[in-house]
Enzyme design. Structure first.
Site, PDB file in Angstrom:
ATOM      1  CG  HIS A  33      -1.884   1.177   1.203  1.00 57.67           C
ATOM      2  ND1 HIS A  33      -1.703   2.445   1.372  1.00 57.67           N
ATOM      3  CD2 HIS A  33      -3.089   0.976   0.988  1.00 57.67           C
ATOM      4  CE1 HIS A  33      -2.656   3.077   1.452  1.00 57.67           C
ATOM      5  NE2 HIS A  33      -3.792   2.157   1.235  1.00 57.67           N
TER       6      HIS A  33
ATOM      7  CG  HIS B   8       0.964   4.881   9.965  1.00 58.36           C
ATOM      8  ND1 HIS B   8       2.119   4.442   9.809  1.00 58.36           N
ATOM      9  CD2 HIS B   8       0.796   6.198   9.904  1.00 58.36           C
ATOM     10  CE1 HIS B   8       2.653   5.647   9.257  1.00 58.36           C
ATOM     11  NE2 HIS B   8       2.143   6.855   9.516  1.00 58.36           N
TER      12      HIS B   8
ATOM     13  CD  GLU C 149      -2.065  10.237   9.806  1.00 55.12           C
ATOM     14  OE1 GLU C 149      -2.959   9.607   9.544  1.00 55.12           O
ATOM     15  OE2 GLU C 149      -0.953   9.718   9.343  1.00 55.12           O
TER      16      GLU C 149
ATOM     17  CG  HIS D 271      -6.063   9.103  14.024  1.00 58.61           C
ATOM     18  ND1 HIS D 271      -6.505   8.592  12.933  1.00 58.61           N
ATOM     19  CD2 HIS D 271      -7.240   8.923  14.786  1.00 58.61           C
ATOM     20  CE1 HIS D 271      -7.659   8.077  12.790  1.00 58.61           C
ATOM     21  NE2 HIS D 271      -8.067   8.184  13.929  1.00 58.61           N
TER      22      HIS D 271
ATOM     23  CG  HIS E  99      -3.912   6.181  12.818  1.00 53.99           C
ATOM     24  ND1 HIS E  99      -3.026   6.898  13.366  1.00 53.99           N
ATOM     25  CD2 HIS E  99      -3.944   6.316  11.509  1.00 53.99           C
ATOM     26  CE1 HIS E  99      -1.987   7.605  12.537  1.00 53.99           C
ATOM     27  NE2 HIS E  99      -2.828   7.313  11.347  1.00 53.99           N
TER      28      HIS E  99
END
Length: 458
Positions: free
Chosen positions: A295, A338, A344, A368, A374
């Protein structure tokens, strides 16, 4: 309003030196400030950077207006005061909180509320006084601004409407901004917002001491992501005549001040320069994506960035998660779990976000913060690994999520933590994650790998 919507014309480009005149011949041809300007206009410069900034960074525009903007009464503190706007974050107005936070969409109020009264700060860091930091606001409004204009002396505003269009009149012209589009009003420009659809709700990012720019493309090469040609600047348009008791609302150090004048600030007949409001349609973003395994980092979806002096580190990035094909093989395709040195703040314009099956709604938000873990909720994770043998290419459609990401650690405003729209059960979306650990599975994998190596050697 319908007639006004049909009249709009724009100038394409990002960071261009634009020229526009509502009346032919209104722009001086050979100099910026002649003794007498064409049509008897006043010359006025607005500077977005210091005079001595390097040429490639210097931003300024020349406005040719019927009356100069200095023609107003003294500023006075606005009454009533707006107590939910912050531009210097400290213990008196906000607090640190490492917990994952999520808010449900806030209702548009029933009582008449324009953009100024409907704007409120969620979180931020730094100080407008020190020219370094950011603030993230949200707004809900149901009426347009009447006989008044807003000016943000603290920083640049990036608007992300989620419901209801914004009709924004600025000193350089007019912008119509729909959900799925964004607009940037640079520091110091006066603007007024009307609501063609009667109600509007959305997000606003504010940055201090910097301006947004397009991210470098690096190994991507010359093309992709947000194309400069798709950014649209307004064309000159002006109002003339007396406007008794017109109010300028100035945001200065997070506080609001008002001053009266007898004319519209949108009396600019012509202008030229590279310091200008603009808009962008997020649907024109050209995403890049993984085509084999794993990803990609969300930074590949950056639309605009406000960099710091440290290379690769942003004061604020604006990142989107648009419709796109998912094709990675043997890969968990939603965002991975992560912990990030950046913080974020996420919002959802429409649809569903790929990592949150439940609870993250259009008009809602999540935060977050730095190094707070998260990732996908339980439902998303279990549904994804259940399709282990059916991971054909699929297209993610009908969604537009975004993220404001910053290297600074945000402080959260007290009213945001006390809001009835705060989702106190947000943590529950991960509580159901269970262990899938199995030594048997590991042994079977080792046996399969050994057999494949043996077959290859034979």
């Amino acid at each position: 309003m319908g007639e006004k919507l049909a009249e709009l014309e724009y100038q394409p480009g990002f960071g261009n030196h634009f020229s526009s005149e509502a009346i032919p011949g209104a722009l001086p041809r050979d100099q910026n400030s002649p003794l007498v300007c064409p049509l008897g206009l006043y010359a006025e410069q607005i500077s977005g950077t210091s005079f001595t900034s390097p040429r490639k960074l210097n931003q300024r525009s020349w406005l040719y207006r019927i009356k100069p903007s200095v023609t107003h009464e003294p500023f006075k503190p606005r009454v009533p005061a707006h107590k939910r706007l912050v531009s210097e974050f400290d213990a008196s107005n906000s607090c640190t909180n490492p917990t994952q936070l999520r808010w449900r969409p806030e209702d548009v109020p029933d009582k008449p509320t324009d953009f100024v009264d409907g704007l409120y700060t969620i979180c931020g860091a730094g100080s407008s006084f020190l020219r370094h930091g950011f603030a993230i606001h949200m707004y809900t409004a149901n009426i347009g601004m009447k006989n008044s204009a807003f000016c943000n002396a603290d920083g640049d505003f990036l608007f992300v409407p989620q419901a209801g269009r914004l009709w924004i009149e600025t000193e350089c012209g007019r912008l119509l901004v729909s959900p799925g589009e964004i607009a940037v009003i640079p520091q110091g420009f006066r603007f007024s917002i009307d609501l063609p659809d009667g109600k509007s709700r959305g997000y606003v990012a504010e940055i201090y001491g910097a301006h947004f720019q397009l991210p470098d493309l690096g190994p991507i090469g010359a093309n992709g992501l947000a194309a400069p040609r798709d950014f649209l600047a307004p064309t000159a348009w002006f109002e003339e005549g007396l406007r008794p008791d017109y109010i300028i609302v100035q945001k200065f150090g997070g506080e609001l001040f008002t001053a009266k004048q007898d004319f519209s600030p949108f009396n600019v007949v012509a202008w030229h320069g590279n310091y200008v409001p603009y808009k962008y349609d997020l649907h024109k973003f050209c995403p890049y994506n993984t085509v084999l395994v794993d990803h990609g980092d969300p930074s590949v979806n950056t639309v605009l960035t406000a960099p710091t002096d440290k290379p690769g580190v942003a004061l604020l990035d604006f990142v989107i998660f648009p419709p796109r094909w998912l094709v990675a093989e043997h890969t968990f395709r939603p965002p991975y779990y992560h912990r990030n040195c950046m913080s974020e703040f996420m919002g959802l314009i429409y649809g569903a976000y790929e990592a949150k099956a439940d609870g993250f709604l259009p008009g809602g938000a999540s935060l977050h913060s730095c190094m707070t873990p998260h990732g996908p909720d339980t439902t998303t994770y279990e549904a994804t690994i259940a399709r282990v043998n059916a991971l054909a290419p699929s297209k993610l459609t009908g969604t537009m999520a975004f993220m404001f990401e910053s290297a600074l650690i945000p402080r959260v405003c007290h009213w945001a933590l006390e809001s009835p729209f705060l989702d106190h059960d947000y943590y529950q979306c991960w509580i159901g994650l269970k262990s899938h650990f199995s030594r048997i599975g590991l042994n079977e994998t080792n046996v399969e790998q050994t057999e494949k190596k043996t077959e290859a050697s034979e």
